[in-house]
Write an enzyme that holds these catalytic residues in place. Structure first.
Site, short mmCIF file in Angstrom:
data_model
loop_
_atom_site.label_atom_id
_atom_site.label_comp_id
_atom_site.label_asym_id
_atom_site.label_seq_id
_atom_site.Cartn_x
_atom_site.Cartn_y
_atom_site.Cartn_z
N LYS A 174 0.87 -1.18 0.00
CA LYS A 174 0.00 0.00 0.00
C LYS A 174 0.91 1.23 0.00
CE LYS A 174 -1.47 2.81 2.97
NZ LYS A 174 -1.38 4.07 2.16
N GLU A 249 9.91 2.09 10.60
CA GLU A 249 10.94 3.09 10.33
C GLU A 249 10.22 4.43 10.35
OE1 GLU A 249 13.01 5.82 9.33
OE2 GLU A 249 12.52 5.27 7.27
N CYS A 282 13.40 11.86 6.85
CA CYS A 282 13.39 11.56 8.28
C CYS A 282 14.78 11.63 8.89
CB CYS A 282 12.76 10.19 8.54
SG CYS A 282 13.50 8.86 7.58
N GLU A 382 9.64 17.30 14.66
CA GLU A 382 10.08 17.03 13.30
C GLU A 382 9.30 17.96 12.36
OE1 GLU A 382 11.10 13.18 10.56
OE2 GLU A 382 9.21 13.16 11.65
#
Length: 478
Positions: A174, A249, A282, A382
Protein backbone atom coordinates in the site's frame (compact mmCIF):
# COMPACT_ATOMS: atom_id res chain seq x y z
CA UNK A 1 -5.21 13.96 -16.38
CA UNK A 2 -3.59 10.60 -15.65
CA UNK A 3 -6.09 7.87 -14.75
CA UNK A 4 -4.73 4.88 -12.82
CA UNK A 5 -7.71 3.44 -10.97
CA UNK A 6 -6.89 -0.28 -11.18
CA UNK A 7 -5.06 -2.36 -8.60
CA UNK A 8 -2.50 -5.10 -9.26
CA UNK A 9 -3.77 -8.35 -7.76
CA UNK A 10 -2.75 -11.93 -8.58
CA UNK A 11 -0.72 -10.92 -11.61
CA UNK A 12 -3.49 -8.83 -13.22
CA UNK A 13 -4.72 -5.25 -13.27
CA UNK A 14 -8.20 -5.29 -11.77
CA UNK A 15 -10.83 -2.65 -11.13
CA UNK A 16 -11.70 -1.84 -7.52
CA UNK A 17 -14.70 -3.61 -6.04
CA UNK A 18 -16.23 -0.22 -5.20
CA UNK A 19 -15.37 2.96 -7.10
CA UNK A 20 -13.66 5.43 -4.73
CA UNK A 21 -11.78 7.96 -6.82
CA UNK A 22 -9.00 10.01 -5.24
CA UNK A 23 -7.26 12.97 -6.85
CA UNK A 24 -3.47 13.19 -6.70
CA UNK A 25 -2.42 16.82 -6.38
CA UNK A 26 0.62 18.24 -8.17
CA UNK A 27 2.32 20.24 -5.37
CA UNK A 28 3.87 22.63 -7.86
CA UNK A 29 0.53 23.83 -9.23
CA UNK A 30 -1.91 22.80 -6.48
CA UNK A 31 -4.01 21.23 -9.25
CA UNK A 32 -5.04 17.57 -9.69
CA UNK A 33 -2.62 15.65 -11.90
CA UNK A 34 -3.97 12.10 -11.61
CA UNK A 35 -6.89 10.03 -10.39
CA UNK A 36 -6.45 6.74 -8.53
CA UNK A 37 -8.83 4.56 -6.54
CA UNK A 38 -8.80 3.94 -2.82
CA UNK A 39 -9.31 0.30 -1.96
CA UNK A 40 -12.02 -1.23 0.18
CA UNK A 41 -11.99 -4.28 2.45
CA UNK A 42 -12.92 -6.54 -0.49
CA UNK A 43 -9.87 -5.33 -2.45
CA UNK A 44 -7.57 -5.89 0.51
CA UNK A 45 -9.03 -9.36 1.05
CA UNK A 46 -8.53 -10.25 -2.61
CA UNK A 47 -4.90 -9.12 -2.55
CA UNK A 48 -4.14 -10.92 0.72
CA UNK A 49 -5.89 -14.04 -0.61
CA UNK A 50 -3.74 -13.99 -3.75
CA UNK A 51 -0.59 -13.58 -1.66
CA UNK A 52 -1.61 -16.43 0.64
CA UNK A 53 -2.25 -18.76 -2.30
CA UNK A 54 1.13 -17.93 -3.86
CA UNK A 55 3.10 -18.29 -0.64
CA UNK A 56 3.82 -22.06 -0.47
CA UNK A 57 5.43 -22.26 -3.91
CA UNK A 58 7.37 -18.98 -3.60
CA UNK A 59 8.60 -19.79 -0.11
CA UNK A 60 9.82 -23.18 -1.33
CA UNK A 61 11.51 -21.78 -4.45
CA UNK A 62 15.27 -22.06 -4.67
CA UNK A 63 16.90 -18.80 -3.53
CA UNK A 64 18.66 -18.69 -6.90
CA UNK A 65 15.24 -18.44 -8.60
CA UNK A 66 14.25 -15.54 -6.39
CA UNK A 67 17.58 -13.79 -7.01
CA UNK A 68 17.14 -14.23 -10.76
CA UNK A 69 13.70 -12.60 -10.52
CA UNK A 70 15.19 -9.59 -8.74
CA UNK A 71 17.95 -9.36 -11.34
CA UNK A 72 15.26 -9.10 -14.01
CA UNK A 73 13.53 -6.39 -11.95
CA UNK A 74 16.84 -4.48 -11.73
CA UNK A 75 17.28 -4.54 -15.51
CA UNK A 76 13.73 -3.34 -16.25
CA UNK A 77 13.84 -0.72 -13.47
CA UNK A 78 17.01 0.75 -14.96
CA UNK A 79 15.48 0.80 -18.45
CA UNK A 80 12.40 2.69 -17.25
CA UNK A 81 14.35 5.16 -15.16
CA UNK A 82 13.22 8.33 -16.93
CA UNK A 83 9.56 7.33 -16.58
CA UNK A 84 10.12 6.71 -12.89
CA UNK A 85 11.86 10.04 -12.34
CA UNK A 86 9.08 11.92 -14.14
CA UNK A 87 6.40 10.17 -12.07
CA UNK A 88 8.12 11.00 -8.77
CA UNK A 89 8.72 14.62 -9.78
CA UNK A 90 5.05 15.06 -10.68
CA UNK A 91 3.48 13.32 -7.69
CA UNK A 92 5.55 14.74 -4.81
CA UNK A 93 7.44 17.68 -6.28
CA UNK A 94 11.01 16.43 -6.38
CA UNK A 95 13.08 18.55 -8.80
CA UNK A 96 13.65 16.45 -11.91
CA UNK A 97 17.44 16.21 -11.49
CA UNK A 98 16.98 15.06 -7.88
CA UNK A 99 14.30 12.63 -9.04
CA UNK A 100 16.65 11.14 -11.62
CA UNK A 101 19.77 10.92 -9.49
CA UNK A 102 18.58 10.43 -5.93
CA UNK A 103 14.95 9.36 -5.96
CA UNK A 104 15.12 6.88 -8.85
CA UNK A 105 18.79 6.21 -8.08
CA UNK A 106 18.01 5.02 -4.56
CA UNK A 107 16.10 2.10 -6.06
CA UNK A 108 19.01 1.12 -8.30
CA UNK A 109 21.36 1.26 -5.31
CA UNK A 110 19.19 -0.80 -2.96
CA UNK A 111 18.29 -3.47 -5.51
CA UNK A 112 21.97 -4.01 -6.35
CA UNK A 113 22.92 -4.24 -2.67
CA UNK A 114 20.13 -6.72 -1.96
CA UNK A 115 21.20 -8.95 -4.85
CA UNK A 116 24.77 -8.99 -3.52
CA UNK A 117 23.57 -9.72 0.02
CA UNK A 118 21.23 -12.50 -1.13
CA UNK A 119 23.99 -14.31 -3.00
CA UNK A 120 25.97 -14.59 0.24
CA UNK A 121 23.00 -15.01 2.59
CA UNK A 122 23.22 -18.04 4.96
CA UNK A 123 19.75 -19.49 4.27
CA UNK A 124 20.64 -22.74 6.10
CA UNK A 125 23.84 -22.97 8.11
CA UNK A 126 25.36 -24.88 11.05
CA UNK A 127 24.81 -23.43 14.49
CA UNK A 128 28.51 -23.63 15.20
CA UNK A 129 31.45 -25.82 16.17
CA UNK A 130 30.77 -28.45 18.80
CA UNK A 131 27.07 -28.75 17.91
CA UNK A 132 26.88 -31.53 15.30
CA UNK A 133 23.52 -31.79 13.57
CA UNK A 134 22.37 -28.38 14.86
CA UNK A 135 21.31 -26.10 12.02
CA UNK A 136 19.77 -22.67 11.67
CA UNK A 137 17.36 -21.96 8.80
CA UNK A 138 16.13 -18.54 7.67
CA UNK A 139 12.62 -18.91 6.25
CA UNK A 140 10.06 -16.48 4.89
CA UNK A 141 7.80 -14.89 7.49
CA UNK A 142 4.78 -15.38 5.19
CA UNK A 143 2.34 -12.89 3.74
CA UNK A 144 3.53 -9.36 4.51
CA UNK A 145 1.84 -5.97 4.32
CA UNK A 146 4.10 -3.14 3.14
CA UNK A 147 3.07 0.45 3.84
CA UNK A 148 5.29 3.14 2.34
CA UNK A 149 5.47 6.97 2.52
CA UNK A 150 5.40 9.73 -0.07
CA UNK A 151 8.72 11.48 0.55
CA UNK A 152 11.19 8.93 -0.93
CA UNK A 153 8.82 6.62 -2.83
CA UNK A 154 11.21 4.21 -4.55
CA UNK A 155 13.75 4.32 -1.76
CA UNK A 156 11.17 2.85 0.61
CA UNK A 157 9.37 0.60 -1.86
CA UNK A 158 12.61 -1.13 -2.89
CA UNK A 159 13.78 -1.38 0.73
CA UNK A 160 10.66 -3.47 1.44
CA UNK A 161 9.53 -5.23 -1.73
CA UNK A 162 12.94 -6.50 -2.86
CA UNK A 163 14.05 -8.17 0.40
CA UNK A 164 10.56 -9.61 0.87
CA UNK A 165 10.81 -11.22 -2.59
CA UNK A 166 14.31 -12.53 -1.86
CA UNK A 167 13.25 -13.97 1.51
CA UNK A 168 10.42 -15.90 -0.13
CA UNK A 169 7.56 -13.80 1.22
CA UNK A 170 4.48 -12.82 -0.74
CA UNK A 171 3.11 -9.35 -0.22
CA UNK A 172 0.58 -6.56 -0.53
CA UNK A 173 2.00 -3.07 -1.04
CA UNK A 174 0.00 0.00 0.00
CA UNK A 175 1.93 3.03 -1.20
CA UNK A 176 1.08 6.51 0.00
CA UNK A 177 -2.00 7.90 -1.71
CA UNK A 178 -0.03 11.16 -2.00
CA UNK A 179 2.61 9.58 -4.30
CA UNK A 180 1.10 6.46 -5.90
CA UNK A 181 2.18 6.91 -9.52
CA UNK A 182 5.73 5.66 -9.01
CA UNK A 183 4.51 2.54 -7.22
CA UNK A 184 1.99 1.79 -9.98
CA UNK A 185 4.86 2.02 -12.45
CA UNK A 186 6.92 -0.26 -10.18
CA UNK A 187 4.07 -2.80 -10.32
CA UNK A 188 4.31 -2.69 -14.12
CA UNK A 189 8.04 -3.40 -13.82
CA UNK A 190 7.45 -6.42 -11.58
CA UNK A 191 4.75 -7.67 -13.93
CA UNK A 192 7.16 -7.44 -16.87
CA UNK A 193 9.79 -9.27 -14.81
CA UNK A 194 7.48 -12.27 -14.68
CA UNK A 195 6.98 -12.77 -10.96
CA UNK A 196 4.52 -15.60 -10.30
CA UNK A 197 0.96 -14.32 -9.85
CA UNK A 198 0.18 -13.38 -6.26
CA UNK A 199 3.77 -12.88 -5.10
CA UNK A 200 3.42 -9.10 -5.41
CA UNK A 201 0.11 -7.26 -5.11
CA UNK A 202 -0.68 -3.55 -4.90
CA UNK A 203 -3.79 -1.90 -3.49
CA UNK A 204 -3.95 1.87 -3.20
CA UNK A 205 -5.62 3.35 -0.17
CA UNK A 206 -5.25 5.56 2.87
CA UNK A 207 -4.01 4.65 6.32
CA UNK A 208 -7.43 4.51 7.92
CA UNK A 209 -8.67 2.18 5.17
CA UNK A 210 -6.28 -0.25 3.50
CA UNK A 211 -3.51 0.46 6.03
CA UNK A 212 -5.70 -0.60 8.95
CA UNK A 213 -7.15 -3.52 6.97
CA UNK A 214 -3.66 -4.92 6.37
CA UNK A 215 -2.60 -4.27 9.97
CA UNK A 216 -5.55 -6.25 11.34
CA UNK A 217 -5.87 -8.94 8.67
CA UNK A 218 -5.56 -12.46 10.17
CA UNK A 219 -3.70 -13.80 7.11
CA UNK A 220 -0.99 -11.12 7.17
CA UNK A 221 1.97 -12.27 9.27
CA UNK A 222 3.99 -9.04 9.23
CA UNK A 223 3.64 -5.31 8.65
CA UNK A 224 6.60 -3.26 7.50
CA UNK A 225 5.78 0.44 7.82
CA UNK A 226 7.63 3.67 7.10
CA UNK A 227 6.01 6.95 8.09
CA UNK A 228 5.19 9.11 11.06
CA UNK A 229 5.71 8.05 14.66
CA UNK A 230 2.04 8.72 15.36
CA UNK A 231 0.95 6.34 12.60
CA UNK A 232 3.53 3.78 13.71
CA UNK A 233 1.98 3.65 17.16
CA UNK A 234 -1.49 3.18 15.65
CA UNK A 235 -0.27 0.34 13.43
CA UNK A 236 1.42 -1.40 16.35
CA UNK A 237 -1.81 -1.29 18.33
CA UNK A 238 -3.89 -2.48 15.38
CA UNK A 239 -1.52 -5.38 14.70
CA UNK A 240 -1.29 -6.53 18.32
CA UNK A 241 -4.53 -8.51 18.29
CA UNK A 242 -3.19 -10.87 15.60
CA UNK A 243 0.35 -10.96 17.04
CA UNK A 244 1.99 -9.81 13.83
CA UNK A 245 5.61 -8.94 13.50
CA UNK A 246 5.74 -5.16 13.07
CA UNK A 247 8.83 -3.33 11.83
CA UNK A 248 8.74 0.46 11.95
CA UNK A 249 10.94 3.09 10.33
CA UNK A 250 9.65 6.38 11.71
CA UNK A 251 10.56 10.03 12.20
CA UNK A 252 13.75 11.71 13.27
CA UNK A 253 15.27 14.90 14.65
CA UNK A 254 18.92 14.46 13.77
CA UNK A 255 21.64 16.48 15.46
CA UNK A 256 24.71 17.58 13.51
CA UNK A 257 27.62 18.21 15.88
CA UNK A 258 30.11 20.63 14.31
CA UNK A 259 33.41 21.09 16.15
CA UNK A 260 35.86 23.93 15.60
CA UNK A 261 38.33 21.57 13.92
CA UNK A 262 35.81 20.44 11.28
CA UNK A 263 36.68 20.86 7.60
CA UNK A 264 35.76 24.08 5.81
CA UNK A 265 32.77 22.55 4.03
CA UNK A 266 31.13 21.01 7.12
CA UNK A 267 28.55 23.71 7.78
CA UNK A 268 27.50 24.26 4.16
CA UNK A 269 27.32 20.49 3.69
CA UNK A 270 25.03 20.22 6.71
CA UNK A 271 22.72 22.99 5.49
CA UNK A 272 22.42 21.42 2.04
CA UNK A 273 21.70 18.03 3.56
CA UNK A 274 18.99 19.54 5.76
CA UNK A 275 17.37 21.23 2.76
CA UNK A 276 17.65 18.27 0.35
CA UNK A 277 14.28 17.01 -0.91
CA UNK A 278 12.81 20.25 0.49
CA UNK A 279 13.65 19.00 3.98
CA UNK A 280 11.32 16.03 3.62
CA UNK A 281 13.66 13.33 4.95
CA UNK A 282 13.39 11.56 8.28
CA UNK A 283 17.18 11.49 8.58
CA UNK A 284 17.71 15.20 7.83
CA UNK A 285 20.26 16.92 10.13
CA UNK A 286 17.83 19.60 11.29
CA UNK A 287 19.58 20.56 14.54
CA UNK A 288 23.08 21.98 14.06
CA UNK A 289 25.09 22.16 17.27
CA UNK A 290 28.28 24.20 16.83
CA UNK A 291 31.28 24.56 19.14
CA UNK A 292 31.13 28.10 20.48
CA UNK A 293 34.50 29.24 19.13
CA UNK A 294 33.30 28.43 15.59
CA UNK A 295 29.69 29.49 16.11
CA UNK A 296 29.51 33.00 14.60
CA UNK A 297 31.30 31.88 11.44
CA UNK A 298 29.05 28.84 11.16
CA UNK A 299 25.90 30.96 11.40
CA UNK A 300 27.17 33.22 8.62
CA UNK A 301 28.01 30.23 6.39
CA UNK A 302 24.57 28.78 7.04
CA UNK A 303 22.94 32.10 6.15
CA UNK A 304 24.94 32.36 2.94
CA UNK A 305 24.17 28.76 1.97
CA UNK A 306 20.45 29.29 2.54
CA UNK A 307 20.56 32.52 0.53
CA UNK A 308 22.16 30.59 -2.35
CA UNK A 309 19.53 27.84 -2.21
CA UNK A 310 17.24 28.30 -5.17
CA UNK A 311 13.56 27.36 -4.99
CA UNK A 312 11.95 26.54 -8.33
CA UNK A 313 9.59 24.30 -10.24
CA UNK A 314 10.30 20.57 -10.08
CA UNK A 315 10.04 20.55 -13.89
CA UNK A 316 13.06 22.85 -14.13
CA UNK A 317 16.45 21.19 -14.41
CA UNK A 318 19.27 22.18 -12.08
CA UNK A 319 20.17 22.12 -8.41
CA UNK A 320 17.30 23.63 -6.45
CA UNK A 321 14.57 22.60 -4.08
CA UNK A 322 10.94 22.20 -5.06
CA UNK A 323 7.65 22.40 -3.19
CA UNK A 324 6.65 20.31 -0.20
CA UNK A 325 4.12 17.61 -0.86
CA UNK A 326 0.73 19.12 0.02
CA UNK A 327 -1.22 21.92 1.66
CA UNK A 328 -1.36 20.39 5.13
CA UNK A 329 2.40 19.87 5.15
CA UNK A 330 2.94 23.44 3.92
CA UNK A 331 0.71 24.84 6.66
CA UNK A 332 2.37 22.74 9.34
CA UNK A 333 5.81 24.04 8.34
CA UNK A 334 4.57 27.64 8.27
CA UNK A 335 3.18 27.23 11.77
CA UNK A 336 6.48 25.87 13.10
CA UNK A 337 8.47 28.68 11.50
CA UNK A 338 6.15 31.19 13.16
CA UNK A 339 6.56 29.29 16.43
CA UNK A 340 10.34 29.60 16.17
CA UNK A 341 10.03 33.38 15.80
CA UNK A 342 7.54 33.61 18.66
CA UNK A 343 9.75 31.59 21.01
CA UNK A 344 12.74 33.88 20.45
CA UNK A 345 14.94 32.05 17.96
CA UNK A 346 16.97 34.43 15.78
CA UNK A 347 15.70 34.34 12.20
CA UNK A 348 18.88 34.42 10.12
CA UNK A 349 17.30 33.77 6.74
CA UNK A 350 13.93 32.85 5.28
CA UNK A 351 10.82 32.87 7.40
CA UNK A 352 7.09 32.44 6.82
CA UNK A 353 5.46 32.57 3.41
CA UNK A 354 6.44 31.53 -0.10
CA UNK A 355 9.63 32.67 -1.85
CA UNK A 356 9.13 36.01 -3.57
CA UNK A 357 9.16 34.59 -7.10
CA UNK A 358 6.49 31.96 -6.42
CA UNK A 359 2.87 32.71 -5.56
CA UNK A 360 1.37 29.29 -6.27
CA UNK A 361 2.44 25.82 -5.22
CA UNK A 362 3.50 24.54 -1.82
CA UNK A 363 6.90 26.23 -1.83
CA UNK A 364 8.65 27.03 1.46
CA UNK A 365 11.41 29.58 1.97
CA UNK A 366 14.72 27.95 3.01
CA UNK A 367 14.90 29.03 6.64
CA UNK A 368 17.73 29.22 9.17
CA UNK A 369 17.28 29.95 12.87
CA UNK A 370 20.21 30.70 15.21
CA UNK A 371 20.59 31.13 18.98
CA UNK A 372 18.16 28.27 19.55
CA UNK A 373 17.76 26.60 22.92
CA UNK A 374 16.98 22.94 23.61
CA UNK A 375 13.48 23.69 24.90
CA UNK A 376 12.27 25.42 21.72
CA UNK A 377 9.58 23.70 19.65
CA UNK A 378 11.69 23.86 16.49
CA UNK A 379 14.45 21.96 18.32
CA UNK A 380 12.10 19.15 19.30
CA UNK A 381 9.40 18.63 16.67
CA UNK A 382 10.08 17.03 13.30
CA UNK A 383 9.36 19.89 10.89
CA UNK A 384 9.80 17.98 7.60
CA UNK A 385 10.61 21.13 5.68
CA UNK A 386 13.71 23.17 4.75
CA UNK A 387 14.20 24.60 8.23
CA UNK A 388 17.50 24.48 10.16
CA UNK A 389 17.93 25.30 13.87
CA UNK A 390 21.41 26.21 15.15
CA UNK A 391 22.70 26.52 18.72
CA UNK A 392 26.17 26.76 20.31
CA UNK A 393 27.74 24.29 22.73
CA UNK A 394 30.70 24.63 25.08
CA UNK A 395 31.81 21.04 25.63
CA UNK A 396 31.61 17.60 24.10
CA UNK A 397 29.50 16.39 27.01
CA UNK A 398 27.00 19.22 26.51
CA UNK A 399 26.76 18.45 22.81
CA UNK A 400 26.02 14.79 23.53
CA UNK A 401 23.42 15.71 26.15
CA UNK A 402 21.56 18.04 23.79
CA UNK A 403 21.80 15.66 20.84
CA UNK A 404 20.38 12.78 22.89
CA UNK A 405 17.62 14.85 24.51
CA UNK A 406 14.96 13.72 22.05
CA UNK A 407 12.62 10.74 21.89
CA UNK A 408 13.83 10.18 18.33
CA UNK A 409 17.00 8.30 17.48
CA UNK A 410 17.44 7.85 13.74
CA UNK A 411 20.62 9.55 12.45
CA UNK A 412 23.11 11.83 14.13
CA UNK A 413 26.07 13.51 12.46
CA UNK A 414 29.58 14.49 13.62
CA UNK A 415 32.00 16.91 11.95
CA UNK A 416 35.49 16.89 13.45
CA UNK A 417 39.11 16.40 12.40
CA UNK A 418 39.82 14.45 15.62
CA UNK A 419 39.46 10.73 14.92
CA UNK A 420 39.40 9.70 18.58
CA UNK A 421 36.64 12.23 19.28
CA UNK A 422 34.61 10.98 16.31
CA UNK A 423 34.86 7.41 17.56
CA UNK A 424 33.77 8.42 21.10
CA UNK A 425 30.80 10.34 19.77
CA UNK A 426 29.78 7.55 17.40
CA UNK A 427 29.29 5.31 20.42
CA UNK A 428 27.83 7.96 22.74
CA UNK A 429 25.10 9.26 20.43
CA UNK A 430 21.76 7.50 20.92
CA UNK A 431 20.70 6.66 17.39
CA UNK A 432 20.59 3.80 14.94
CA UNK A 433 23.03 5.55 12.61
CA UNK A 434 25.90 8.03 12.96
CA UNK A 435 27.44 9.63 9.85
CA UNK A 436 30.68 11.53 10.20
CA UNK A 437 32.55 14.09 8.09
CA UNK A 438 30.17 13.73 5.16
CA UNK A 439 30.85 10.02 4.65
CA UNK A 440 27.80 8.09 3.49
CA UNK A 441 26.90 4.78 5.06
CA UNK A 442 28.53 1.78 3.42
CA UNK A 443 26.76 -0.10 0.63
CA UNK A 444 24.39 -2.61 2.20
CA UNK A 445 24.56 -0.99 5.64
CA UNK A 446 21.29 -1.08 7.60
CA UNK A 447 19.04 1.97 7.79
CA UNK A 448 17.03 2.37 10.99
CA UNK A 449 16.82 3.95 14.40
CA UNK A 450 15.91 3.55 18.04
CA UNK A 451 13.22 4.98 20.30
CA UNK A 452 10.48 6.96 18.57
CA UNK A 453 12.29 6.47 15.27
CA UNK A 454 11.31 2.80 15.34
CA UNK A 455 13.68 -0.14 15.24
CA UNK A 456 13.54 -1.40 11.66
CA UNK A 457 16.82 -2.31 9.98
CA UNK A 458 16.42 -1.91 6.24
CA UNK A 459 19.03 -2.61 3.59
CA UNK A 460 21.50 -5.35 2.70
CA UNK A 461 21.68 -8.53 4.76
CA UNK A 462 19.78 -6.95 7.66
CA UNK A 463 16.93 -6.02 5.35
CA UNK A 464 16.54 -9.62 4.21
CA UNK A 465 16.66 -10.84 7.82
CA UNK A 466 13.71 -8.58 8.65
CA UNK A 467 11.49 -10.76 6.44
CA UNK A 468 12.76 -14.08 7.78
CA UNK A 469 11.87 -16.27 10.73
CA UNK A 470 14.75 -18.18 12.29
CA UNK A 471 14.20 -21.91 12.67
CA UNK A 472 16.38 -24.05 14.95
CA UNK A 473 16.86 -27.64 13.73
CA UNK A 474 18.52 -30.55 15.53
CA UNK A 475 19.50 -33.98 14.21
CA UNK A 476 20.38 -32.70 10.75
CA UNK A 477 21.93 -35.52 8.72
CA UNK A 478 25.50 -34.75 7.77
Amino acid sequence: MIKKQDFYINGQWVAPKVARDYQVIDPASEEPCAVISLGDQADTDAAVGAAKAALPAWKAADPAERIAAVERIAEIYARRGEEMAQAISLEMGAPIDLARKNQFGAGVYHIANFIAAAKDFPWVHPLGDGTPGAMIAHEAVGVVGLITPWNWPMNQVTLKVIPAILAGCTMVLKPSEESPLSSLLFAEILDEAGLPPGVFNLVNGDGAGVGTQLSTHPDVEMISFTGSTRAGRAISKAAAETLKRVTLELGGKGANLVFADADDEAVARGVKHCFQNSGQSCNAPTRMLVERSAYDRAVEIARKTAEETKVASPREEGKHIGPVVNKSQFEKIQGLIEKGVAEGAKLVFGGPGRPENLNRGFYVRPTVFADCTPDMTIMNEEIFGPVLSIMPFDSEDQAIEVANATPYGLTNYVQSGDGARRNRLARALHSGMVEMNGEDRGAGAPFGGVGSSGRAREGGRWGIEEFCDVKSISGWAE
